[in-house]
Every structure is written in C-alpha cells, then in structure tokens.
Write an enzyme that holds these catalytic residues in place. Structure first.
Site, PDB file in Angstrom:
ATOM      1  N   GLY A   1       0.748  -1.270   0.036  1.00 17.28           N
ATOM      2  CA  GLY A   1       0.106  -0.144   0.122  1.00 17.28           C
ATOM      3  C   GLY A   1       0.887   1.293   0.008  1.00 17.28           C
TER       4      GLY A   1
ATOM      5  N   GLY B   1      -0.607   4.632   0.208  1.00 15.89           N
ATOM      6  CA  GLY B   1      -1.207   5.778   0.820  1.00 15.89           C
ATOM      7  C   GLY B   1      -0.590   6.462   1.790  1.00 15.89           C
ATOM      8  CG  LEU B   2      -2.153  10.119   3.769  1.00 16.99           C
ATOM      9  CD1 LEU B   2      -3.239  10.883   4.564  1.00 16.99           C
ATOM     10  CD2 LEU B   2      -0.965  10.945   3.145  1.00 16.99           C
TER      11      LEU B   2
ATOM     12  N   GLY C   1       1.247   3.993   4.143  1.00 21.58           N
ATOM     13  CA  GLY C   1       2.187   2.952   3.252  1.00 21.58           C
ATOM     14  C   GLY C   1       3.369   3.867   2.879  1.00 21.58           C
TER      15      GLY C   1
ATOM     16  CG  HIS D   1     -18.971  11.583   4.928  1.00 16.64           C
ATOM     17  ND1 HIS D   1     -19.640  12.709   4.783  1.00 16.64           N
ATOM     18  CD2 HIS D   1     -17.637  11.806   5.432  1.00 16.64           C
ATOM     19  CE1 HIS D   1     -18.929  13.754   5.114  1.00 16.64           C
ATOM     20  NE2 HIS D   1     -17.606  13.269   5.317  1.00 16.64           N
TER      21      HIS D   1
ATOM     22  NE  ARG E   1     -16.806  12.814   8.614  1.00 13.03           N
ATOM     23  CZ  ARG E   1     -15.633  12.518   8.166  1.00 13.03           C
ATOM     24  NH1 ARG E   1     -14.984  11.013   8.019  1.00 13.03           N
ATOM     25  NH2 ARG E   1     -14.765  13.534   7.603  1.00 13.03           N
TER      26      ARG E   1
ATOM     27  CD  GLU F   1     -10.351   3.368   5.771  1.00 18.96           C
ATOM     28  OE1 GLU F   1      -9.810   3.899   4.772  1.00 18.96           O
ATOM     29  OE2 GLU F   1     -11.616   2.939   5.613  1.00 18.96           O
TER      30      GLU F   1
ATOM     31  NE  ARG G   1     -12.118   8.577   9.492  1.00 21.71           N
ATOM     32  CZ  ARG G   1     -11.992   9.598   8.870  1.00 21.71           C
ATOM     33  NH1 ARG G   1     -11.772  10.791   9.423  1.00 21.71           N
ATOM     34  NH2 ARG G   1     -12.994   9.600   7.736  1.00 21.71           N
TER      35      ARG G   1
END
Lengths: 266, 637
Positions: free
Chosen positions: B40, B42-43, B45, B266, B330, B425, B435
C-alpha cells in the site's frame, strides 16, 4: 439517448489494434462516461467477450488514474473535467464518441485504453521533492509564507499527473507536468535550496524519457482537468536557465527508463 | 487466545516517550541487512516506506495502481487535525485526545489515542517542511478551520484537496528514497497471500496485474497499509479499486480482525441517481461549517426549495443539537438524515436526500469568501448534478465512507502474527466506533512517519529470525494455494458478472447492516450472503485469461473476499447488543433515539479469529479501560 462508442481495441503492445463500434443506450444524463463503459462491459461480459480495459480509481477527478481521448480531445469536451466526472448530458442523441488511449512515445501502450505512465514517477524521482527526512524539521509556523505565494504554489501543486497534457501536445511534451512540480516547490521557501538542481535534473529526466520539447502551443493547459496555468512552464524555463548556468559544473545523470514488468521476483 | 495490547503503564503523557526509550534499536550498519515489505502506498504506506528507507532499511513497496500517487488517501478533501492551538482557542493535546475518545464513543484505546494526539503536531511540521502548500493567512501563518465533533479550530487544510497534498508530500519523500536506492517501488502488483513461517510474517505472494505472473517476496517484516473495506457495500465513497484482499488473506493466515461492524457512514454525499451508479461522491464535511442542513416540515412537500418559506423548514440538527448544530459528529448527522427521510420528508426525486443550504453564508460572507473556501467542491457538485449550489441548496445523503474496524494491532501496531504490522485505516486502533472528521489523515501519517519506524526496529532487534528461502514448504504452499484460487475463479464459467454479484452483496449490506441494524435483519442478511456466495462460486463468469491485464479477474478475487468479510461484519454487528458510534442497533436506543451504549457488557474490542471455511469465527475480547476520559452518554446538545 442512443450513442455509438468507437473504442480502440488492442490486446497487447505486440498485437494489431482497431476501432470497434458499440451501440449504447444512456438512461440518464447524470451517468458518467465511465459508468457508460461499465454498462457496456457488463453486456460484453454476459456475451462472453472481453470487456474494454480502461483505467479508473477514485472517480472523483483527483487520483489522475483515468483518461483517454474522446473525439480527439484529452478527457473529452468539457473543460476542467476528468473523464470520470464527465456526464453523458454533454452529448447528443445519435452522437458517435471515438475513444482512444493517450498516445506518446513516453507512455508505452498496455491494452485497449490503458498506457504505462511510469515515466512521470521517474521525473519526480529525479528531483521533484524537498530533501528532508522525517523528524528533521522546524515548527510549521517558523517560516512565514505569504498567502499569495501559498496560493500560487497550490495552483501548480493541484496537478493530478493524469498525462492529458502529454496526450494533447503535438510534440508529446511533458513540460506542463514537470513545470507544475518545479513551480509548486520552487515558489515555497522550503523548496528554494534545491531549486537549481531540481530544474536541471527534472528537465534532463524529461528529455531522457523521450517526451518532446515545448513549443508554447498551450493545448496542455487547455485540456488540463486542474487548469494548471501555462506560467508553470515559464517558471520551469526560468529555473532551468538559471540552474543550468549555476550548476554548469555538476554532472547530470538521468534514471534509465524501464518498460518491462519484472521487479527481480523469485 | 489472550490479547496483550502492550500499552505502557504509568502516566499517559509519558507513555509513548518511555515506550520509545524501552525499544531496542537496530545498529545503523545493520539496517541495510534487513528487508522489509510495505503493501500500500497511501498516506500510511508511503510515509512508512519513505521513513524506513531514510533510516537505511531495504524496503519493497507495493501498490496495485500504476503509480503510488494514486492511492485513495488522495481523495480526502477537508483537512487534517493537529493540536497546535495556533488559534489560541483552548486546544491542547489533551483536548484532541479527549475529543477523539469521546467522538469514538468510548470504544478506542486511550493509550493509542493519546499518542495520536501527541504526534499530530509533528505531522504538520513535517508536511510543511516537505512543501505541502497548506492554506495561509495574509501574514504568512497557517490557517485553520473547524470540523465536525470539535469546538476548536484545529483543522489544517489545502483548499478542498488536503489528502492530495499530504499524499503528494509522502509520495515525493517515497520517490526520493526510490532514487536513493533504499526503496524498490513495485506498482500494478497485488498482494494475494501472506507467508507465515514459524509463526512469523516473512513475506507475501503477489500478482503482477499486467503479466498475471505470481511472485514471492521474502522479508523480515511485512507492513500492511492497504486501507479500509468500505467497498464491501459496493456503493461507497472509496475508490473503485480499494479492497480488503491483503488484510483478509492475512486474517485467514491468523491475524485477528477487530470490530468489523464499526463502519462509518458519511453524512454529506451526492445522492444516488440510478441503478448504473458505480460510486458515491463525497462533499467534504467542511461544508457543514457554513451550510445549514434542512428538510421541509411537511411530509411529501414537493415544492422547489426557494418556494418553501423559512417557517416551513426544519433545520433539524440546529433544533435538536443547539450546542453543536450542523457540526455534530458524522454518525449523529447521518442517522438524523436517515430519520427525516424515513419520515417522508426527504428531498429530491428519490426522497433520499436533505438540503445543505449556503444562502445564509453567502449573504453573511459574500460569494467570494464562499468560493475561496469551497469553490472546487461547488464545481464538482455542479458538474455531477447540473445544479448551481451558489443558487440552489445542495442535496446530500449519507454514504458508506470509512471503516474504523480492521486488523487487530497492539500498541506497537503489530497484529497477532509477529512481524506483521498494520497501519492506517487497515488497522482498528484509534477511532473506536466513530471517527471524527480530519482524523484519518492524521492517523495514517502518525502510524507511518512516527510509530512504525520505531516499532519495526524494535521487533527486528528483539526477534530471532532465521534465514528463509523461496524453496521453504510454507512459501510453496502459499504460492500453490494462490494459483489454485485464480484458476478456480477462471474455471467457473457461469452466467453472472462479478459486478452483478458485488452490487447484490452491497445492497444486502446497506439495507441490513448500514446506518441502522437489528437482530432479525442481521440474521437474515447472514443467510442471504451465504446463499449468494454459494451462487458466486457456481455461476460466476470471468472472461479472458489469467496471463494478462484482466480487470474482471482482479475484481472477482476481491469480491470473493468481500463475501466472507461481509458475513463477519454482520456476525460482529449481531453479537454487539448495544449501539455505539457508527453501529446503531435499533433495539438499543435512548428515548430520544440516540445510541445507547452498554459499557458493562460491551466495553471491549471484539477480535475475531478465522477458523476455516464456513466455520463460526472465534471471538476474543480485549477489555477497554478508561482512566482519563470517563465514559458518559455522548451529548452534542
């Protein structure tokens, strides 16, 4: 609404490709072009034919994965819109949509509408960063950055790396993509120390990848879904000119372009 | 099985510092001898791979996309929280910690959350230094805005593209390490199995999506940062490619799966328009700062919004929650939207929508200020719906967005398989049952930049790791199992497409295990998922072959995993006889219709173990202790 999609079908780089026409029915103008391809692919799969390979991921216009030509225009007719956000209401009943992949020497063909854009990653590798390691940093507010500078930097940083600029350019130039990164970082104080080196190395990499030269035509910014301004290229030329003189004694080596898919596996 | 979360003892303020001091270090010269795998980009990884590369480890980083910059972190819009207190409005590390524990409805670990709040301030510094162009004041200092679930302005942002800018920062750090030879980036490659030898995670089996070739990659530790599993629901705000295959296959190799039923819906997404719909588009929560949410007071009121006079509108969030108003968390906002639509007061053609109205804000602040803050979101809305939100209120409806559950990890972010670390996540650790907005980016980067680089080193320095070879029987077994799995999918040659199965699974999940759940519905859903899964394995049609780019085959493997995970989500939801955060069981609510927790019986993390195909999963409980933030009925009134 009934449309005809003429799609470039080619199984792999070695085989011969051709346009194949598919009639499609569009139930609702809010449907996106990619959803239209989804529906077509469902039909093809049910008939036992191979679906059209196309790239997509976020479908919100931000990941930069999707993109192909529609009637000769990168990302289709709507300005500032990626193909995943292009809705069918912009087409007329009976219209033919010709879909073909990005074509550029530096984007080797993969399948149908899919090409390989790793050359963009290598341009970033060659210098599209600030050389700072985790932990070794001052407080976020230690260096003030005026709002105008922050905004101009952000305008360039908004690039999604989709490749439309290259596909639209008659020269196949990556100047807008490269310039956007040079401008994003070069405007900020954090990017200043490496400004010269960055421009020289990134331009060298861009040339090594086989992208063409920029002749200020401006098609790139016209099709750019994020409307990256042409001034990014001016900034690149400016930084390159200064950098080439100041760094004239440095040896510049480009990363060798890779086109295969082997990664030293066992 | 007994779960040891390894949370440091002593005052919470010092816990992370003392844990770091206790950790064993790897000598700089020895780091290059260690091979690590990050799955991964993303942020979490990308930041982990870059930082581990900077430290001197040999890292291989995998992503299924054509470039690491495509990871779905890129789509996060609103912002990232940090307890900087730059606004002098009373924020502090303790307050961010408090808000997050409370916002998570007291189902997160205090120790983890406190550390997250501590790291938040370093993240902003790091990102600024990388050249992330955060929004600035005219004087040059960083600007903040407020976000749901908080009464202070602690959210840093870069227009409506904060995730993009943070990810590009991490991506550029990663590419710098690729250039330095510390990280080998392996794109268009999907992890299909975890290799476990002597109880330790020692590598992965991966498939190249262009050539179809399977390969084995061995390492001393494996780090999964593969995101959440919201796509079990088919329609979600996740990217189409987001999938749970890496974490699910690791689960089947022994990693416990924690709190799968904690899913986040959401509240502000563009409503569904038709059956062909492939995904849902999020409108950033930050819009709730200036937009007012309302529906008509009368049922079935079909007038245009501008024809409904002020006194016939119900600003239901402002009415019910005067303290937080439109900025409630949320889960509360989503449930209330569903409630008014269920009453028949929803708007739009389908009746599944509520208005998010900017008329007051535009009058108060002017069009230009609104355009400055939300311009790109308004444009996106108009592109999709063909309506101009500067003139007509937006229509929004809740959609599946984020999953708080994930693989169980201890304080060191290590799963129940030694040497398997799980970040972002993909793990379950910090958000409890709900969250808060602008906290996902914070957690991904905290895990990647500031936690894993320490804890992985500690693991390497304190573990005995024998040499393993590709010829090891465990490696060959994993490889063979993966080959057989792919061959099976291709051999069914039935009548139905992967997407048709996925859509049907998603509908079951959304109807019976979505915004509200009940025991009868969940039992029914489990039965229907099983029946559908059986049909999947009998009647699936995957065209093409396994030795070139075959997007149907990729999807088929992922949907096969979604079936099993979907069932586990329902089992977990059925087992948890309480309502908390995003998990709302209709049987357990207060007289006002708010979530009714049962701390006495359910104040634990539910960690599920895989026990073989078709068998009932095994539940292990990790009790939660609250020493600092006393559990109370969450109130946003």
């Amino acid at each position: 609404m009934k449309l005809t999609l003429s799609i470039w079908r080619q199984k792999n780089p070695g085989s011969k490709g051709k346009f194949v026409s598919y009639p499609v029915e569009v139930p609702n103008g809010e449907m996106s072009v990619l959803e239209c391809l989804d529906v077509l692919n469902e039909t093809l799969s049910e008939r036992g034919e191979e679906p059209v390979a196309f790239e997509h991921d976020c479908r919100e216009g931000i990941c930069g994965t999707c993109g192909f030509m529609i009637n000769g225009v990168a990302h289709g007719p709507m300005p500032a819109t990626t193909i995943c956000q292009l809705t069918m209401r912009h087409f007329k009943d009976g219209e033919e949509l010709v879909m073909e992949p990005w074509r550029s020497r530096a984007f080797p063909f993969v399948k149908d509408l899919v090409v390989d854009r790793r050359s963009f990653d290598r341009i970033i590798q060659s210098g599209g960063y600030v050389s700072v390691s985790t932990g070794n940093v001052p407080d976020g507010n230690a260096i003030p950055i005026g709002k105008d500078d922050a905004d101009r930097s952000m305008d360039a940083a908004a690039c999604i790396g989709c490749g439309a600029c290259v596909a639209a350019c008659p020269n196949g130039s990556a100047a807008l993509f490269t310039g956007a990164k040079i401008a994003h970082l070069g405007i900020l104080p954090q990017g200043k120390p490496e400004q010269d080196r960055r421009a020289v190395q990134m331009v060298a990499q861009m040339n090594a990848e086989g992208f063409g030269s920029c002749t200020n035509i401006g098609e790139c910014t016209g099709v750019c879904p994020k409307e990256i301004p042409l001034e990014a290229i001016a900034k690149m030329n400016h930084d390159y000119l200064l950098g080439a003189w100041k760094e004239r004694k440095s040896v510049v080596t480009a990363i060798a372009p890779v086109t295969g898919w082997e990664f030293g596996e066992k | 099985m007994k779960l040891d979360a390894r949370i440091p003892t002593g005052p919470i303020e010092d816990a992370w510092d003392s844990a770091k001091f206790e950790m064993k270090l790897v000598n700089p010269a020895n780091k290059r001898r260690h091979n690590l795998i990050v799955v991964g980009s993303g942020l979490a990884g990308a930041s982990a791979a870059a930082t581990l590369g900077e430290l001197g480890y040999n890292v291989k980083c995998f992503c299924f996309q054509d470039s690491p910059r495509r990871a779905h972190s890129i789509a996060a819009q609103g912002g990232i929280n940090a307890a900087k207190n730059y606004q002098n409005d009373g924020d502090s590390i303790y307050r961010l910690f408090y808000d997050t524990v409370k916002g998570g409805d007291f189902r997160a670990r205090e120790g983890n959350v406190y550390r997250l709040a501590q790291n938040s301030v370093h993240i902003i510094d790091q990102c600024v230094a990388q050249g992330v162009p955060f929004a600035r004041e005219y004087g040059g200092s960083l600007e903040n805005r407020s976000f749901g679930g908080a009464q202070v302005s602690r959210t840093f942002y870069a227009r409506g593209q904060t995730g993009q800018q943070l990810l590009l920062g991490a991506y550029q750090a990663l590419e710098r390490q690729v250039d330095a030879g510390q990280v080998t980036m392996i794109p268009r490659t999907e992890m299909l199995d975890l290799i476990v030898i002597d109880g330790q995670a020692r590598g992965i089996v991966a498939r190249n999506l262009i050539t179809g070739k399977l390969s084995v990659h061995l390492a001393e530790a494996v780090i999964l940062a593969t995101g959440g599993y919201g796509n079990v629901y088919y329609l979600s705000t996740n990217a189409k490619g987001s999938n749970a295959t890496a974490i699910w296959r690791a689960h089947k190799r022994g990693a416990l799966f924690a709190n799968p039923c904690f899913t986040q819906i959401h509240p502000t997404c563009i409503p569904v328009s038709g059956d062909y719909q492939s995904k849902l588009t999020l409108m950033s929560e930050s819009l709730r700062n200036d937009g007012r949410i309302w529906v008509p007071k009368q049922k079935g009121d079909k007038r245009r919004p501008d024809q409904i006079p002020e006194d016939e509108r119900d600003y239901y969030l402002e009415r019910k929650y005067p303290a937080f108003g439109n900025l409630v968390p949320r889960d509360v906002a989503s449930r209330n939207a569903k409630a008014v639509c269920d009453e028949g007061r929803g708007v739009g053609e389908t009746g599944l929508g509520v208005y998010l109205d900017f008329a007051d804000a535009i009058q108060r602040l002017g069009v230009e200020t609104i355009r400055d803050s939300y311009g790109n979101l308004f444009d996106m809305y108009q592109r999709i719906t063909d309506e101009d939100p500067y003139k007509v209120p937006m229509r929004i409806y809740p959609a599946m967005h984020y999953t708080m559950g994930g693989l169980w990890v201890d304080y060191q972010l290590q799963s129940t398989i030694p040497g398997l670390f799980v970040l972002g996540e993909a793990n379950f650790s910090d958000h409890g049952a709900n969250r808060l907005g602008a906290s996902a980016l914070m957690q991904g980067l905290s895990d990647g930049y500031f936690i894993t680089p320490y804890t992985v080193g500690n693991y390497l320095a304190s573990s005995k790791l024998k040499d393993v070879k590709a010829s090891d029987p465990a490696v060959q077994a994993a490889l063979t199992a993966t080959e057989q799995g792919i061959a099976k999918l291709l051999s069914i040659k039935g009548k139905r497409t992967v997407d048709s199965f996925h859509r049907e699974l998603g509908k079951i999940m959304w109807d019976d295990c979505g915004m509200s759940r009940n025991a009868a519905g969940l039992r029914d859903a489990i039965g229907r998922i099983r029946a559908l899964r059986e049909e999947f394995w009998q009647n699936l049609n995957v065209p093409g072959s396994g030795d070139d780019l075959n997007q149907s085959l990729e999807k088929a493997g992922r949907v096969a995993d979604f079936f099993e995970l979907g069932e586990l989500i329902c089992i977990d939801a059925l087992e948890r006889n309480e309502s908390c955060g995003g998990h709302f069981r209709e049987e357990y609510q207060t007289p006002e219709g708010e979530a009714q927790r049962d701390d006495e019986h359910y104040g634990y993390v539910a960690a599920w173990g895989y026990t073989g195909p078709g068998n009932k999963p095994e539940l292990t409980k990790e009790p939660l202790e609250f020493v600092y933030v006393h559990p109370s009925q969450r109130s946003y009134k």
